[in-house]
Design a protein around this motif. Structure first.
Motif, PDB file in Angstrom:
ATOM      1  N   VAL A 204       0.834  -1.200   0.000  1.00 38.36           N
ATOM      2  CA  VAL A 204       0.000   0.000   0.000  1.00 38.36           C
ATOM      3  C   VAL A 204       0.869   1.250   0.000  1.00 38.36           C
ATOM      4  O   VAL A 204       0.604   2.223  -0.717  1.00 38.36           O
ATOM      5  CB  VAL A 204      -0.946   0.001   1.225  1.00 38.36           C
ATOM      6  N   GLU A 205       1.935   1.227   0.759  1.00 39.63           N
ATOM      7  CA  GLU A 205       2.838   2.381   0.840  1.00 39.63           C
ATOM      8  C   GLU A 205       3.473   2.689  -0.507  1.00 39.63           C
ATOM      9  O   GLU A 205       3.700   3.850  -0.860  1.00 39.63           O
ATOM     10  CB  GLU A 205       3.914   2.110   1.887  1.00 39.63           C
ATOM     11  N   ASN A 206       3.757   1.630  -1.296  1.00 33.61           N
ATOM     12  CA  ASN A 206       4.429   1.801  -2.584  1.00 33.61           C
ATOM     13  C   ASN A 206       3.477   2.118  -3.733  1.00 33.61           C
ATOM     14  O   ASN A 206       3.920   2.583  -4.785  1.00 33.61           O
ATOM     15  CB  ASN A 206       5.224   0.542  -2.929  1.00 33.61           C
ATOM     16  N   ASN A 207       2.178   1.858  -3.547  1.00 34.93           N
ATOM     17  CA  ASN A 207       1.245   1.975  -4.667  1.00 34.93           C
ATOM     18  C   ASN A 207       0.102   2.955  -4.446  1.00 34.93           C
ATOM     19  O   ASN A 207      -0.701   3.165  -5.352  1.00 34.93           O
ATOM     20  CB  ASN A 207       0.650   0.596  -4.988  1.00 34.93           C
ATOM     21  N   VAL A 208       0.028   3.554  -3.253  1.00 31.73           N
ATOM     22  CA  VAL A 208      -1.066   4.459  -2.928  1.00 31.73           C
ATOM     23  C   VAL A 208      -0.490   5.760  -2.368  1.00 31.73           C
ATOM     24  O   VAL A 208       0.445   5.727  -1.567  1.00 31.73           O
ATOM     25  CB  VAL A 208      -2.028   3.815  -1.904  1.00 31.73           C
ATOM     26  N   THR A 209      -1.033   6.887  -2.779  1.00 27.28           N
ATOM     27  CA  THR A 209      -0.564   8.176  -2.259  1.00 27.28           C
ATOM     28  C   THR A 209      -0.975   8.340  -0.797  1.00 27.28           C
ATOM     29  O   THR A 209      -1.995   7.791  -0.357  1.00 27.28           O
ATOM     30  CB  THR A 209      -1.135   9.348  -3.080  1.00 27.28           C
ATOM     31  N   LYS A 210      -0.208   9.117  -0.052  1.00 28.49           N
ATOM     32  CA  LYS A 210      -0.455   9.283   1.374  1.00 28.49           C
ATOM     33  C   LYS A 210      -1.752  10.034   1.675  1.00 28.49           C
ATOM     34  O   LYS A 210      -2.290   9.925   2.779  1.00 28.49           O
ATOM     35  CB  LYS A 210       0.730  10.009   2.020  1.00 28.49           C
TER      36      LYS A 210
END
Length: 308
Positions: A204-210
């Motif tokens: 999720v950290e690598n594929n979704v914006t914060k």
């Protein structure tokens, strides 16, 4: 483009080679030795020569065709078939259509194209409101698991775990043409080895914006997502309500499973990601129409083949 237009535009090997060079020149040729982007085209050798260090590279080098001996037209036909059909095309059927004697080179060609589809989608991150859930896809039992007792449910050796994420924007006071309360954007499907929280968090950290908001069920695998994104809204979802709360994730899972069942017999777990790459690539570009052929050609000259 339709089949008649394709045949008219690419009638032979020479026309395909010329077009491939045109795409490569447009994207720019980079010297693998010194990184220079200035090259001569050696017509007699049919290769590029770096103006800075003199190193040469063939027209196929550092592209999806790197190391391939198959004709350019085989690649163009494969790209046309993959981008002109809503579903997919099996290697056995492509081999039959091409009249090629061996199956393995055609199978490898298709997987090389599917791999660069995945690389292209890796460039983009999902944003906004995102539906998240896991899917379980039927695959062959790995060789090292065949002698063990068959497990049931989520831990079955015949099921591969896939994390599925879909941009899903609610439409206030109305529905989509198909009656859905949300409008879908881009999707991602990633094969995972386990459902541990640390695995999910990393993807999720690598594929979704914060700044995104994630909607999911209340699985313990998702307990730390609130630390990664702006907002996480887990909820207990009864089975009969799952299609209403997370509509597009489950439509994507269902459509991907149907595509695989319709076209392929058995899929090995290690190749499942490539098939999902193709599904997501085409879904994310479902409105591109005839431009999809050119977009995949651009990706083909941009990425070096690394499939083994």
């Amino acid at each position: 483009m339709n089949l008649l237009n394709f045949v008219a535009q690419y009638p032979d090997e020479t026309s395909c080679r010329v077009k491939f060079k045109e795409f490569r020149d447009q994207q720019g040729v980079v010297c693998p030795h010194c990184g220079s982007t200035s090259h001569y085209w050696k017509q007699d050798k049919e290769c590029y020569e770096c103006k800075k260090c003199g190193k040469r590279q063939s027209l196929r080098a550092n592209t999806v065709m790197h190391g391939s001996q198959l004709p350019f037209r085989y690649w163009f036909i494969a790209i046309h078939l993959l981008t002109s059909t809503k579903k997919s095309f099996s290697a056995a059927e492509l081999q039959r259509q091409l009249g090629h004697k061996r199956y393995e080179p055609i199978w490898t060609l298709l997987h090389k194209l599917r791999e660069i589809m995945g690389k292209r989608d890796e460039m983009y991150s999902l944003s906004g409101i995102i539906e998240l859930d896991e899917g379980f896809f039927s695959t062959e039992t790995p060789d090292d698991e065949k002698k063990k007792p068959l497990k049931r449910g989520r831990g079955s050796q015949k099921k591969s775990k896939v994390l599925v994420m879909a941009e899903s924007q609610p439409i206030e006071g109305q529905t989509t043409k198909k009656g859905k309360p949300r409008q879908v954007g881009h999707i991602k499907m990633i094969v995972i080895n386990d459902l541990r929280s640390v695995t999910i968090n990393s993807l999720v950290e690598n594929n979704v914006t914060k700044e995104s908001t994630i909607d999911s069920d209340d699985s313990t695998s998702y307990v730390k997502l609130k630390d990664i994104v702006k907002e996480h809204r887990p909820q207990v979802i009864p089975k009969e309500e799952i299609g209403k709360v997370l509509p597009w994730v489950h439509i994507a899972i269902s459509n991907a499973k149907r595509m695989l069942l319709d076209i392929y017999h058995d899929i090995k777990p290690e190749y499942l990601q490539n098939y999902l790459n193709e599904f997501c690539y085409k879904f994310n570009r479902r409105y591109f129409g005839e431009n999809l052929f050119d977009r995949l050609m651009i990706a083909s000259v941009t990425y070096k083949n690394q499939f083994r």
